[in-house]
Design an enzyme around this catalytic site. Sequence first.
Site, PDB file in Angstrom:
ATOM      1  N   GLU B 257      -8.942  -6.007   2.988  1.00 23.08           N
ATOM      2  CA  GLU B 257      -7.428  -6.300   3.522  1.00 23.08           C
ATOM      3  C   GLU B 257      -7.309  -6.455   4.824  1.00 23.08           C
ATOM      4  OE1 GLU B 257      -5.345  -2.962   1.547  1.00 23.08           O
ATOM      5  OE2 GLU B 257      -5.312  -4.034  -0.242  1.00 23.08           O
ATOM      6  N   ASP B 336      -5.749  -0.869  -8.010  1.00 23.46           N
ATOM      7  CA  ASP B 336      -5.163  -0.191  -7.163  1.00 23.46           C
ATOM      8  C   ASP B 336      -4.078   0.854  -7.587  1.00 23.46           C
ATOM      9  OD1 ASP B 336      -4.625   0.442  -4.338  1.00 23.46           O
ATOM     10  OD2 ASP B 336      -3.318  -1.099  -3.966  1.00 23.46           O
ATOM     11  N   GLU B 364       2.795   5.793  -4.140  1.00 23.62           N
ATOM     12  CA  GLU B 364       3.115   4.202  -3.923  1.00 23.62           C
ATOM     13  C   GLU B 364       3.425   3.394  -4.912  1.00 23.62           C
ATOM     14  OE1 GLU B 364      -0.421   2.128  -2.205  1.00 23.62           O
ATOM     15  OE2 GLU B 364       0.555   0.166  -2.252  1.00 23.62           O
TER      16      GLU B 364
END
Lengths: 650, 650
Positions: B257, B336, B364
């Site tokens: 990323e 993820d 998240e």
Amino acid sequence: MTDQCWLSPQLIAQVQSLRFWVQPGKLEDLISTNLRNEIVMYFHSTLAGVPAEADVLMTSGQLPDDSFTIEQKQAQWVVSAGSTTALLHAFYFFALHYYLGDLSSARTVHRPSQALRMLNQWDNFDGSIERGYAGRSIFYANNHFIGDYARITMYARLMSSIGLNGIVLNNVNVHKEETFFITGEKLQRIKDIAAIFHRFGIKIYLSVNFAAPIQYGDLATADPLIPAVAEWWQRKLADVFRLIPNFGGVLVKADSEGQPGPYTYHRNHAEGANMLAKAVAPFGGIVIWRAFVYNSQQDWRDRSQDRARAAYDTFGPLDGQFAQNVVLQIKFGPIDFQPCEPVQPLFGALRRTNQIIEFQASQEYTGQAIDANFLMTQWEQLMAFDTRGGDESLPLRNVPRRCSPQPEFSGIAAVSNIGRDENWTGNKLAQSNLYAFGRLAWQSDITGQQVLQEWQRLTFADGAVQAVVGEMLTASNQVYVDYTAPLGVGFMVRAQTHYGPGPDDYEFDRWGTYHFADRYGVGVDRTVLTGSGYSRLYSGSNAAVYDNLATCPDALLLFFHHVPYDYRLHDGQTLIQHIYNTHFSGCQAVTQMISRWQTCAGRLPETEYLNVLHRLQAQAKNAREWRDQINTFFYRFAGIPDSQGRTIYA
Amino acid sequence: MTDQCWLSPQLIAQVQSLRFWVQPGKLEDLISTNLRNEIVMYFHSTLAGVPAEADVLMTSGQLPDDSFTIEQKQAQWVVSAGSTTALLHAFYFFALHYYLGDLSSARTVHRPSQALRMLNQWDNFDGSIERGYAGRSIFYANNHFIGDYARITMYARLMSSIGLNGIVLNNVNVHKEETFFITGEKLQRIKDIAAIFHRFGIKIYLSVNFAAPIQYGDLATADPLIPAVAEWWQRKLADVFRLIPNFGGVLVKADSEGQPGPYTYHRNHAEGANMLAKAVAPFGGIVIWRAFVYNSQQDWRDRSQDRARAAYDTFGPLDGQFAQNVVLQIKFGPIDFQPCEPVQPLFGALRRTNQIIEFQASQEYTGQAIDANFLMTQWEQLMAFDTRGGDESLPLRNVPRRCSPQPEFSGIAAVSNIGRDENWTGNKLAQSNLYAFGRLAWQSDITGQQVLQEWQRLTFADGAVQAVVGEMLTASNQVYVDYTAPLGVGFMVRAQTHYGPGPDDYEFDRWGTYHFADRYGVGVDRTVLTGSGYSRLYSGSNAAVYDNLATCPDALLLFFHHVPYDYRLHDGQTLIQHIYNTHFSGCQAVTQMISRWQTCAGRLPETEYLNVLHRLQAQAKNAREWRDQINTFFYRFAGIPDSQGRTIYA
């Protein structure tokens, strides 16, 4: 070095060979002085001492203030105007068309179609430009005035050279800092900017914050019907006019997308606008009131609401209630500057309200100065739309003058597409949109082809380049429509950026922009019988034409109807096949544009060549994403393969 | 006043009544001193001068370093530990369970299941926390060290009280400022922080920037095989260890990323990690290397790629090639931190690489401290997963110790969920996730119910509140799964924020997270025969179980298979009906949670009551959006109505 756009060195060189005689006397004012300056300092021409020695005679004549005539008498050109501003416009018009070689020798009267011909800068004091794609602001940076008066002068010249006469200096969304533009040191700097524009016959306007009396800390309310509020505005705006006598007035975005407005106090928009109008009336000022008011907290589940109706429902009932120095500024369509949407039905319906038609030269939804898109193609179609639909024809272009009780307070405006980029518009080709807007404002029945031919010849010296540019831009608007959201369905762009595909990005959001695609079909039912009834808002035969699936133009099909994928368009192909075809062809057209442009290499300055080439390459990538995402999006719903067997990703 | 979490005033009051005798002598060090401090200063207990006068005897014993025993001998509790750190852990354990009243009088040996029990702070130097939902950082603000050592001490105590022994002080995404944490004045401040954590038996670690040698301006390359680079790191890290002798080591997110890594130099990840490992080895330090490496520039059209395979494909072939002080930190699942995804197949497959399992206490994708979600429910299931799938059973919880060549360099880590909010975790109920993670790290076969009962009793004084909290949190994880993306299909969250529904937000993007919903069905075909073959990566019978539509667990159905809407799940209902049912029931469950919580009014401090109430109300709104958007999204594709006739918006 900053691009001179259509005022090219070649043009200047040719005008330079002429001698001008400018009539002295009653025309002596700042603009007249500037005119002489322009002739001598900018165009490097000479002034003749007596008329007989001149190639061009510039005189005052018995004409309306905004008009001029041009004719050829023997060897001399005679330019006559009704005011110094008109004479300045006449000079540029003469210069441009002398270079183009298309001036008629017979006496021709030039009168602008629109009285107010304005640009709206969506510039913020921090230097950002909302929906700007050509760099930062030329006016502001980091909450300071840049003071680059040379650049501002160039911009004023560019505007004046195509007949524009008004500019709103700050974003319609007025943030904290800009609220204080109407006073103190900031107003002093605004005055300096105004002085430049004034030399070019351009009035400046400011966007104001309806809640300013509270923001200033002076009052606890901004209720327009409370005398203390009205008096506050009278004091503040009187100060502005005293400092800047040629100040045009204020622009207000009220009760929209988070901006404050009369609704906060349960007042209507006429009450809000009229309060401000009273404050500026003694000085000949106007209030431009934006009609872009809608519920931006809509529930996607609630089919009873239709954002397309919002402006009509809000302002229709107020027709006749606005003060005579209020102008309603209305976006051309009912949604928001979409590449494909119908004309706002308020046009033609309002008959006792002053009106400005609002366009967006900045390409928010139309390619963002990356994708080539000659917007005039769309504007031309919109302006030709018969708002009355039938018996008494009234094309949109005639609406402002015809339907405004004070025609001098009517016109058109565009959100500007310029910024600090050297070529002004990010993409060199996007200069055409600025040029086109000015020409359209002046001569609203001008054709896109005529504008384009003027611009390409003014801008590029090489004939081959002109031809390629003309060809590319002629196709560009339809090409963009082809590879983006189909047939007027609207928002399928990526949220926030508004660039690139995001077919479902707005589908479950609060903005009232939905396409309702499902396994059977797509489109918004706005018909009377089964839909939101929005189609009914149109005048004359337009209502029935749009309401009826059989007569609704294909280009707006999905704006007005929810249609099955196997529905056959007027050309006989099915809806789904049309989507596939246009997305393949639109994308392919961009590839061809690149090839065509590459033939121009070496025929224009390298920076200009590369500026366009790199954007075309980015556009090709964008078009490919649009093609594949839209095709896949619909294929997954419809399950119908492409009849030509081209690749659609499953 | 800052919330004391599970170290509540009631708990302190009860422990206060005890007299402790702490064995002097060989245990005398900073941690031991701190232990006495904690007993006297924090818990307000007294120290006995001689063993006979004490209620609790705390001694050293012949035990492994990290272990302790507790037993009751007549009136006295005897706590014995293998090290000062273990004695500190023993003290807190004793205090908590003394309060809970669940200590066994028989001698019980306590040994942590995991050697490394770590929290990862995703705190940035500017004070923001990546994916943090409990306010700003307690360590940093505006690129300064806050220096709130009282708050840091409280955090260290909370960590130590549940047996945690490591903390990474900065975000795995190392930005410019944090690159310089390993040197100069910044390192001095890190040292101050380290000293606090050290008193509580916690080692600190830093995330480092693999490109640091370049960022510092010292070298032109960061190639791990170039000696100058290795020497640079050796110098820098030796300085760190000299200043902070108890420094634990470094954490690296490489080639992921946008972060730099060995791939830039065509080196593999073992080469990158081993270079750093060599630099820290002389000091007993370790390199924690994150396995979260994947192509984040994927093309949605390209079905040959499967992000789920990425970590396995990258690190599987490197098994056995990492230095003995390198630990691979591997997210629990292949994508993820999703609310529902299988265990990462590297676990159980890697046998010659030290491993840390990575969880995310910060919510998240799991509700962002708004939605109640007791993550331990999911962690418990994951930890019980038999990674070997059959003959030789190896639950995930045993993998780190069993499959790591240096078991002392293995364990589990979680992204922390704390911030500067007074209650640490934004939502009071989210404290349970921090507590649960510590308990899980210490005793990896502990059940969710046991953890929950401990936490609710430690946290709330009122029995009725405990019961309601227990009931709500027990259901919360499944409730959240019910109203969000169905059956393991993954990303249907809003882009960027990762909160709320955005069913198509990632569908045409570059992140490799697609659901492939169309008019026929939905799900990702990861089977061997027709899909990406990802299912093959699992060991033993797991591969076949997942690969086979008939045996694949329903909860992961859409993770492994693309399935038609009328497919019947194991309980006999169709896929589409399951989606409708769970979304209606999940949403309804939140409404019920609110009613239940409202019965607690007046039974706990008002701020805590309102803190939870307001979040539940926000959760209800969120759940409703999820319910309606997901139901509509699938209804538009499938066209199949709800069998119970509930409202699905068309």
